[in-house]
Design a protein around this motif. Sequence first.
Motif, mmCIF file in Angstrom:
data_model
loop_
_atom_site.group_PDB
_atom_site.id
_atom_site.type_symbol
_atom_site.label_atom_id
_atom_site.label_comp_id
_atom_site.label_asym_id
_atom_site.label_seq_id
_atom_site.Cartn_x
_atom_site.Cartn_y
_atom_site.Cartn_z
ATOM 1 N N PHE A 112 0.830 -1.207 0.000
ATOM 2 C CA PHE A 112 0.000 0.000 0.000
ATOM 3 C C PHE A 112 0.865 1.257 0.000
ATOM 4 C CE2 PHE A 112 -2.139 3.268 2.598
ATOM 5 C CZ PHE A 112 -3.260 3.499 1.820
ATOM 6 N N PHE A 113 1.852 1.345 0.927
ATOM 7 C CA PHE A 113 2.629 2.588 0.986
ATOM 8 C C PHE A 113 3.768 2.611 -0.026
ATOM 9 C CE2 PHE A 113 4.932 0.375 4.573
ATOM 10 C CZ PHE A 113 6.196 0.369 3.994
ATOM 11 N N ALA A 114 4.219 1.442 -0.505
ATOM 12 C CA ALA A 114 5.302 1.418 -1.482
ATOM 13 C C ALA A 114 4.876 2.100 -2.786
ATOM 14 C CB ALA A 114 5.739 -0.015 -1.760
ATOM 15 N N VAL A 115 3.605 1.951 -3.152
ATOM 16 C CA VAL A 115 3.094 2.587 -4.373
ATOM 17 C C VAL A 115 3.201 4.105 -4.257
ATOM 18 C CG1 VAL A 115 1.026 2.992 -5.760
ATOM 19 C CG2 VAL A 115 1.573 0.677 -4.987
ATOM 20 N N SER A 125 -3.814 3.487 8.299
ATOM 21 C CA SER A 125 -4.245 4.537 9.223
ATOM 22 C C SER A 125 -3.077 5.055 10.052
ATOM 23 C CB SER A 125 -5.357 4.015 10.140
ATOM 24 O OG SER A 125 -4.892 2.958 10.944
ATOM 25 N N LEU A 126 -2.140 4.155 10.399
ATOM 26 C CA LEU A 126 -0.932 4.588 11.107
ATOM 27 C C LEU A 126 -0.119 5.532 10.233
ATOM 28 C CD1 LEU A 126 1.110 4.423 13.447
ATOM 29 C CD2 LEU A 126 2.035 2.352 12.377
ATOM 30 N N LEU A 127 0.036 5.180 8.961
ATOM 31 C CA LEU A 127 0.757 6.036 8.014
ATOM 32 C C LEU A 127 0.083 7.392 7.899
ATOM 33 C CD1 LEU A 127 3.039 5.991 5.704
ATOM 34 C CD2 LEU A 127 1.131 5.508 4.160
ATOM 35 N N SER A 128 -1.260 7.382 7.772
ATOM 36 C CA SER A 128 -2.009 8.625 7.610
ATOM 37 C C SER A 128 -1.882 9.515 8.846
ATOM 38 C CB SER A 128 -3.485 8.301 7.343
ATOM 39 O OG SER A 128 -4.246 9.473 7.219
ATOM 40 N N SER A 188 -3.306 12.712 3.123
ATOM 41 C CA SER A 188 -2.318 11.895 2.409
ATOM 42 C C SER A 188 -1.379 12.806 1.635
ATOM 43 C CB SER A 188 -3.021 10.945 1.433
ATOM 44 O OG SER A 188 -3.670 11.685 0.410
ATOM 45 N N ILE A 189 -0.265 12.245 1.191
ATOM 46 C CA ILE A 189 0.667 13.020 0.378
ATOM 47 C C ILE A 189 0.029 13.411 -0.945
ATOM 48 C CG2 ILE A 189 1.757 10.931 -0.575
ATOM 49 C CD1 ILE A 189 4.393 12.534 -0.664
ATOM 50 N N GLU A 190 -0.841 12.549 -1.469
ATOM 51 C CA GLU A 190 -1.543 12.887 -2.710
ATOM 52 C C GLU A 190 -2.431 14.099 -2.501
ATOM 53 O OE1 GLU A 190 -1.751 11.620 -6.011
ATOM 54 O OE2 GLU A 190 0.197 10.831 -5.440
ATOM 55 N N PHE A 216 6.128 12.218 4.527
ATOM 56 C CA PHE A 216 5.754 10.863 4.122
ATOM 57 C C PHE A 216 6.863 9.865 4.454
ATOM 58 C CE2 PHE A 216 5.562 7.261 1.302
ATOM 59 C CZ PHE A 216 4.229 6.900 1.348
ATOM 60 N N ILE A 217 8.111 10.256 4.179
ATOM 61 C CA ILE A 217 9.245 9.367 4.478
ATOM 62 C C ILE A 217 9.271 9.022 5.964
ATOM 63 C CG2 ILE A 217 11.760 9.197 4.575
ATOM 64 C CD1 ILE A 217 10.775 8.914 1.771
#
Length: 532
Positions: free
Chosen positions: A293-296, A422-425, A452-454, A478-479
């Motif tokens: 999911f996050f690699a994309v 959700s953790l990433l967000s 999100s970064i998008e 994001f990183i």
Amino acid sequence: MSSSVPENVHRRRWVILGVLMLSLLIVVLDNSILNVAMRTIAQPAPTGLGASQSELEWAINSYTLVFAGLLFTAGLLGDRFGRKRVLLFGLVVFGLGSVFAALATTPGQLVAFRAVMGFGGAFVMPSTLAILVNVFERDEQPKAIGLWAGGVGLGIAIGPVTGGVLLEHFWWGSVFLVNVPVVLVALAAMLLAVPDSRDPDPGRLDPVGVLLSVAGLVLLVYGIITGGRLADFTDPEVLLTAGGGVVVLAAFVLHERRSDHPAIDVGYFKNPAFSAAVAAIALVFFALMGVTFFAVFYMQSVRGFSALEAGLLMMPLAAAQLIFAPRARLVVDRFGAKAVCTGGMLLVAAGMAAFLLFGRTTPIWALEVVFFLQGAAMAHIMPPATVSIMQSLPREKAGSGSAVNNTFRQVGGAMGVAVLGSLLSARYREGIEDRLERLPLPEGVRHAAGESIEGTLAVAARLGPAGRELVDPAKNAFIEAMHVTVVGSAAVALLGALVVAVWLPGRQPGADGDAAGPPEQDITKPPVGAGR
């Protein structure tokens, strides 16, 4: 050769496997294709459907919800009424859903027809593995299941490439319409080559158990999806639906234990070869689906690669699975399933941890090496774990075993995307919030930009020169969020390694090749797998 598989079926077993893999490939591939098409579908007509972020999420989630909720029931129906019939039915429904999805004119229609595709896919996935077990002798099942698992990896990896090529030359609906000719070929090949099989003594129906399983799985998966969408697993809606799902599934287990004609014998879970392998599959897909999911986003939003280029960069993941999955049995023969699966889980954890070293300028070959190692790890987890599950059950219950395998895989993957997403967000929002508050943005726009970064980059593009100062902070945030998320992924993979190391049976004294440990099944039972 034993008498459990008829001679005429045994002779064409590899042709049958090829047909089953074609049926499986189209279902797996379609899900990964859709991820590439999301940005196009979000654009206004006639380029796309003008779908909102929520509608895009439900275009994916409606499929997942129906698919996961019906997997177990589809496996039971295959055992009872014939796996070939159930698979043919699933292919027809999946093909029709693909046609209607391609011709959808509103986001609502797309969501509905994706649910139809999920309904069809649920009847395809478990039947492929159940038929495989009934056309291969026990000693060849590890090799056949290795090829089957390689097909799953291939579908996941080539989907983005196929989708990118189609979107460069055709309209967005082509990512669904491409399914139709493949479905037609698979249907013809199924009718000509594949035998039917079923449980010769299925007993009475268990409608209460079936209804409880469907309701419990749907509620649980809906709660997981909602928690990921809201990035808040303490929300009352999440607690009520996911908690209700757990309660209903607990009622299902109690009902099955007390029933004299259970849909599935929950006593199977007392067998460590079965339960530890099921847990391993759920945990590894939890970890890996979250990373995919996050690699994309890392490749496209941070590194600037196109959808097609990002798909091509993920090819080592598929290549490793195609190379190693069919040969995993050889490693298992030498070291045993416990050691091989534990090593695979540890390699997955190491691959996750490697993302801690990735930044905005990391050489791309390093990413390719990590993808290849993760694919190799998956190739040494999926086949032996699946073999352990399927060989722990009587052959006539292959549909039920396959359904349990796929249900735990699907639920584990859904939880990985939801929890890790959700953790990433949440961590991303923390990293970018200060920058967004400095800009004169309406509250609604500021909130969307922080999701999100998008979202941030879209707002930056609309602001023109004033938005340029958001680009670098967004990528840095994001990183940092990715680094936190991969720690969670690695921890889950380490938990999987611990489960396998402690509970999966090791090599039996004097065993030569079957590390899972269950004894050979009684081949004096009524033969299953004959063409009927």
